[in-house]
Design a protein around this motif. Sequence first.
Motif, short mmCIF file in Angstrom:
data_model
loop_
_atom_site.label_atom_id
_atom_site.label_comp_id
_atom_site.label_asym_id
_atom_site.label_seq_id
_atom_site.Cartn_x
_atom_site.Cartn_y
_atom_site.Cartn_z
N ASP A 146 8.19 6.53 5.99
CA ASP A 146 9.48 6.32 5.31
C ASP A 146 10.58 7.22 5.88
OD1 ASP A 146 8.69 8.78 4.35
OD2 ASP A 146 9.39 8.42 2.31
N ARG A 150 2.86 11.56 -0.17
CA ARG A 150 2.42 12.37 -1.31
C ARG A 150 2.48 13.89 -1.10
NH1 ARG A 150 -0.60 7.78 -1.75
NH2 ARG A 150 -0.99 6.87 -3.79
N LYS A 204 -7.91 11.36 11.24
CA LYS A 204 -9.23 10.72 11.22
C LYS A 204 -10.24 11.50 12.05
CE LYS A 204 -7.01 7.62 8.94
NZ LYS A 204 -6.89 7.81 7.51
N GLN A 251 -6.90 11.67 4.86
CA GLN A 251 -5.53 11.48 4.39
C GLN A 251 -4.81 12.83 4.18
OE1 GLN A 251 -6.31 8.97 0.84
NE2 GLN A 251 -5.49 7.29 2.05
N ILE A 252 -3.51 12.74 4.05
CA ILE A 252 -2.70 13.90 3.64
C ILE A 252 -2.28 13.64 2.20
CG2 ILE A 252 -1.88 14.45 5.95
CD1 ILE A 252 0.64 13.00 3.65
N GLU A 297 -6.61 15.44 -2.80
CA GLU A 297 -6.20 14.68 -4.00
C GLU A 297 -5.04 15.43 -4.68
OE1 GLU A 297 -6.78 11.65 -4.94
OE2 GLU A 297 -8.36 11.30 -3.49
N THR A 298 -3.90 14.77 -4.71
CA THR A 298 -2.71 15.45 -5.24
C THR A 298 -2.86 15.82 -6.71
OG1 THR A 298 -1.68 13.26 -5.55
CG2 THR A 298 -1.08 14.50 -3.57
N1 GTB Z 1 -5.24 9.71 -3.91
C1 GTB Z 1 -4.76 10.46 -2.79
C2 GTB Z 1 -3.88 11.62 -3.26
O1 GTB Z 1 -3.25 11.50 -4.32
O2 GTB Z 1 -3.85 12.67 -2.60
C3 GTB Z 1 -4.02 9.52 -1.86
C4 GTB Z 1 -3.57 10.18 -0.58
C5 GTB Z 1 -2.82 9.20 0.31
O3 GTB Z 1 -2.68 8.02 0.00
N2 GTB Z 1 -2.32 9.71 1.43
C6 GTB Z 1 -1.59 8.87 2.36
C7 GTB Z 1 -2.25 8.92 3.73
O4 GTB Z 1 -2.71 9.93 4.17
C8 GTB Z 1 -0.18 9.41 2.50
S1 GTB Z 1 0.72 9.25 0.98
N3 GTB Z 1 -2.24 7.77 4.41
C9 GTB Z 1 -2.76 7.66 5.76
C10 GTB Z 1 -4.09 6.99 5.79
O5 GTB Z 1 -4.68 6.68 4.74
O6 GTB Z 1 -4.56 6.77 6.93
C11 GTB Z 1 0.91 7.42 0.88
C12 GTB Z 1 2.22 7.00 1.45
C13 GTB Z 1 2.45 7.02 2.79
C14 GTB Z 1 3.69 6.61 3.28
C15 GTB Z 1 4.65 6.17 2.42
N4 GTB Z 1 5.91 5.73 2.94
O7 GTB Z 1 6.32 6.16 4.00
O8 GTB Z 1 6.59 4.92 2.31
C16 GTB Z 1 4.42 6.17 1.08
C17 GTB Z 1 3.21 6.60 0.58
#
Ligand code: GTB
Length: 217
Positions: free
Chosen positions: A13, A20, A46, A58-59, A71-72
């Motif tokens: 974005d 998150r 990864k 994930q972050i 986990e946030t």
């Molecule tokens: N349940 C976990 C938490 O709450 O920590 C979920 C973590 C999660 O979804 N992380 C995402 C991630 O690492 C980033 S926040 N994704 C990469 C992957 O899975 O490979 C989700 C997110 C990302 C980008 C936007 N955006 O740009 O609009 C919005 C939300």
Amino acid sequence: MRITITAFERSPDGGKGLARDTRVRWALEEVGQPYDVHLVSMRAMKEPAHLRLNPFGQIPTYEEGELVLFETGAIVFHIAQHHEGLLPDDADARARAITWMFAALSSVEPVILDLFTARILERDKPWHEARLKLVEDRVRNRFEQLSERLGDADWFDGAFSAGDLMMVSVLLRARASGILDEFRNLAAYVARGEQRPAYQRAFAAQYAINAAPPPAG
Ligand code: GTB
């Protein structure tokens, strides 16, 4: 002990608060804890080094000495438990604030994530319109319930708490659909959260990373 979190090297974005790490940054800003940010690429997330921090690749993640969290919900709860400012002292009020955190994550966030999936990721499916209508109805139903409970209060249970931090963080993801703005008190609630100086600092820090030129190589 210095805190380190992880965040996207390049947020999809453009760093406008939807990823998150924003909610973790916001919590740290609310309680006045300084932190470092380790930026990770989609590929690095990864790889084994990051999978040791978060098994889902994930972050955000959170490191403080030997402690590693993902986990946030768990991260914000940990911050709120160990620092003044995000949970009330009174035991019952504290339990209710924690309830609102769980409500945000388990009763509200899933329908909003479904909405994103239905609006964006399933656009090319033959059943897209029918499913989108179903999902939108579920979101509106939850928002009606939340709107009714919030009424004209500023926050869900007295003073601003980790419960509101999580609820605002979850709700703002629904703004692009237009549904949030159908509920004037919820839209104002989210705006109130975003106006908090701690949120503004968190947002600016995330935005600054993404506004910078991409790393060489
Ligand atoms: N349940 C976990 C938490 O709450 O920590 C979920 C973590 C999660 O979804 N992380 C995402 C991630 O690492 C980033 S926040 N994704 C990469 C992957 O899975 O490979 C989700 C997110 C990302 C980008 C936007 N955006 O740009 O609009 C919005 C939300």
